[in-house]
Write an enzyme that holds these catalytic residues in place. Sequence first.
Site, PDB file in Angstrom:
ATOM      1  N   ASP A   1     -38.871 -54.076  28.537  1.00 31.24           N
ATOM      2  CA  ASP A   1     -39.660 -54.208  29.789  1.00 31.24           C
ATOM      3  C   ASP A   1     -41.141 -53.889  29.609  1.00 31.24           C
ATOM      4  O   ASP A   1     -41.999 -54.648  30.059  1.00 31.24           O
ATOM      5  CB  ASP A   1     -39.030 -53.417  30.959  1.00 31.24           C
ATOM      6  CG  ASP A   1     -38.866 -51.921  30.748  1.00 31.24           C
ATOM      7  OD1 ASP A   1     -39.104 -51.434  29.615  1.00 31.24           O
ATOM      8  OD2 ASP A   1     -38.490 -51.219  31.717  1.00 31.24           O
TER       9      ASP A   1
ATOM     10  N   ASP B   1     -36.207 -50.028  35.817  1.00 27.02           N
ATOM     11  CA  ASP B   1     -35.352 -49.145  36.618  1.00 27.02           C
ATOM     12  C   ASP B   1     -35.716 -49.189  38.102  1.00 27.02           C
ATOM     13  O   ASP B   1     -34.851 -49.312  38.968  1.00 27.02           O
ATOM     14  CB  ASP B   1     -35.457 -47.698  36.114  1.00 27.02           C
ATOM     15  CG  ASP B   1     -35.122 -47.587  34.635  1.00 27.02           C
ATOM     16  OD1 ASP B   1     -34.607 -48.564  34.066  1.00 27.02           O
ATOM     17  OD2 ASP B   1     -35.402 -46.526  34.060  1.00 27.02           O
TER      18      ASP B   1
ATOM     19  N   SER C   1     -30.814 -43.899  35.553  1.00 26.08           N
ATOM     20  CA  SER C   1     -31.985 -43.984  36.436  1.00 26.08           C
ATOM     21  C   SER C   1     -31.907 -43.148  37.701  1.00 26.08           C
ATOM     22  O   SER C   1     -32.220 -43.619  38.795  1.00 26.08           O
ATOM     23  CB  SER C   1     -32.253 -45.433  36.838  1.00 26.08           C
ATOM     24  OG  SER C   1     -32.596 -46.159  35.722  1.00 26.08           O
ATOM     25  N   SER C   2     -31.505 -41.905  37.547  1.00 25.15           N
ATOM     26  CA  SER C   2     -31.531 -41.042  38.727  1.00 25.15           C
ATOM     27  C   SER C   2     -32.974 -40.875  39.213  1.00 25.15           C
ATOM     28  O   SER C   2     -33.219 -40.860  40.420  1.00 25.15           O
ATOM     29  CB  SER C   2     -30.890 -39.684  38.429  1.00 25.15           C
ATOM     30  OG  SER C   2     -31.505 -39.085  37.320  1.00 25.15           O
TER      31      SER C   2
ATOM     32  N   ALA D   1     -27.864 -39.120  32.502  1.00 29.68           N
ATOM     33  CA  ALA D   1     -26.889 -40.097  32.008  1.00 29.68           C
ATOM     34  C   ALA D   1     -27.538 -41.429  31.655  1.00 29.68           C
ATOM     35  O   ALA D   1     -26.869 -42.376  31.275  1.00 29.68           O
ATOM     36  CB  ALA D   1     -25.790 -40.305  33.042  1.00 29.68           C
ATOM     37  N   GLY D   2     -28.859 -41.513  31.794  1.00 30.73           N
ATOM     38  CA  GLY D   2     -29.534 -42.776  31.480  1.00 30.73           C
ATOM     39  C   GLY D   2     -29.237 -43.846  32.513  1.00 30.73           C
ATOM     40  O   GLY D   2     -29.278 -45.038  32.218  1.00 30.73           O
TER      41      GLY D   2
ATOM     42  N   GLU E   1     -33.002 -54.136  26.244  1.00 28.73           N
ATOM     43  CA  GLU E   1     -33.380 -52.715  26.221  1.00 28.73           C
ATOM     44  C   GLU E   1     -34.688 -52.511  25.474  1.00 28.73           C
ATOM     45  O   GLU E   1     -34.883 -53.074  24.392  1.00 28.73           O
ATOM     46  CB  GLU E   1     -32.259 -51.922  25.550  1.00 28.73           C
ATOM     47  CG  GLU E   1     -31.982 -50.597  26.185  1.00 28.73           C
ATOM     48  CD  GLU E   1     -31.459 -50.710  27.610  1.00 28.73           C
ATOM     49  OE1 GLU E   1     -32.281 -50.615  28.553  1.00 28.73           O
ATOM     50  OE2 GLU E   1     -30.240 -50.891  27.776  1.00 28.73           O
TER      51      GLU E   1
ATOM     52  N   SER F   1     -33.687 -30.348  48.319  1.00 31.66           N
ATOM     53  CA  SER F   1     -32.675 -31.171  47.657  1.00 31.66           C
ATOM     54  C   SER F   1     -31.328 -30.483  47.783  1.00 31.66           C
ATOM     55  O   SER F   1     -31.262 -29.246  47.787  1.00 31.66           O
ATOM     56  CB  SER F   1     -33.058 -31.308  46.176  1.00 31.66           C
ATOM     57  OG  SER F   1     -31.918 -31.577  45.392  1.00 31.66           O
TER      58      SER F   1
HETATM   59  C1  GLA Z   1     -35.887 -46.261  30.477  1.00 28.92           C
HETATM   60  C2  GLA Z   1     -37.176 -46.749  31.134  1.00 28.92           C
HETATM   61  C3  GLA Z   1     -37.149 -48.262  31.372  1.00 28.92           C
HETATM   62  C4  GLA Z   1     -36.755 -49.005  30.099  1.00 28.92           C
HETATM   63  C5  GLA Z   1     -35.511 -48.391  29.458  1.00 28.92           C
HETATM   64  C6  GLA Z   1     -35.197 -49.004  28.123  1.00 28.92           C
HETATM   65  O1  GLA Z   1     -34.815 -46.429  31.351  1.00 28.92           O
HETATM   66  O2  GLA Z   1     -37.387 -46.087  32.355  1.00 28.92           O
HETATM   67  O3  GLA Z   1     -38.382 -48.693  31.855  1.00 28.92           O
HETATM   68  O4  GLA Z   1     -37.811 -49.037  29.187  1.00 28.92           O
HETATM   69  O5  GLA Z   1     -35.648 -46.992  29.279  1.00 28.92           O
HETATM   70  O6  GLA Z   1     -34.867 -50.338  28.246  1.00 28.92           O
END
Ligand code: GLA
Length: 387
Positions: free
Chosen positions: A36, A173, A127-128, A124-125, A33, A67
């Site tokens: 990247d 993501d 990656s929508s 929600a983290g 985490e 949408s």
């Molecule tokens: C978000 C970013 C990713 C990554 C994560 C943390 O999801 O979009 O590129 O940096 O945070 O790992």
Amino acid sequence: MNTETLKKEFREIYGDGEVSGYFSPGRVNLIGEHTDYNGGFVFPCALTFGTYCLIRKTNNPYFRFASLNLETKEQISIEALTTPLQKGNWVNYPLGTIAQFVKKGHTFKTGADILVYGNVPGGAGLSSSASLEVATAVAINDQYNFGIGKVDLALMGQKAEHEFAGVNCGIMDQFASAMGKADHAIFLDCDTLDYELVPVKLDGIKIVIGNTNSPHSLDSGKYNERVAQCQAAVETISKYKKITNLAQITYEEFKPLEAKFDNEVAKKRARHVITEIKRTTDAVKELKAGKIETFGQLMNGSHDSLKADYEVTGHELDTMVEEARKIEGVIGSRMTGGGFGGSTVSLVKEETVDNFIDQVGKKYNERTGLTPEFYVAEIGQGGHKIF
Ligand code: GLA
């Protein structure tokens, strides 16, 4: 929502006729985490929920966007494709992605009608936004026969995020959304974009995502601040050892340099990144060797470092992880994604899953006043055409 309903919705908005559909998933990151954008390793998997993009090419000199999740609709002329809309408008994600085709020198003689529908829980983290960018990229690339490879499509999604959403994110993501494979995690070197698909065969163990439903979302300000702090750390380290990113130094080399930092914060950020890269490569080795317990300990180490050194967890994520780790049958638990709210990921023995959801849900609610949601993750396929 099934594909027939999606087609029907499309026709209600744009009229009868042919329509094509594409899907790109959200992701859950198992470990690695905030590595990247530092040229390090990540280990995400694509999910089975994501964004659907329905599209019909038209003879119009404009693109139309609608949408099923949000009210706002936009009509953008072909000349205006590279101009971002107001901050906060969801259309910036697909528009920003289409803009990348123009910037690469591709031309649109005519526009298209686009309808999107996402079932990744927002904020929600998971990656929508990346799934929306990649779904758009895959759809446009295919419809207009641009012939761009999927890795490049992922990079274009990332650029859209930088230029149209103002988040200086890494590639994880969009890469996971484009390149994911069912039942595999992606071991990705974010510096070279070399990757390996590693089978995730977890006998008797489930990947459980816990959505904190915390009102915080990925805050571009705090995220970009972390990116800048890592760059500051690179500058300090470079006085002693020339590096261009934090992946180019081992913890053994970094340790004696810790005393040289005037900037405590940059030092802590670097320590997280450097140790996290090592935890990620170790975790992949352990997984391949079938040592899932050690993998779980590395996940725990990842969270603890994100909490103490990277400071991106916060009360809700920490509470959920703390409660998860108290449950017997939990192999490891950590926050996943950017942090500042969002979700946790836990490896949980199958027979414990119901109890886990019940207990962690109850305790989390008692301690935060929020009602969480849990999903038993299925690892799905990257962006593709569905009809
Ligand atoms: C978000 C970013 C990713 C990554 C994560 C943390 O999801 O979009 O590129 O940096 O945070 O790992």
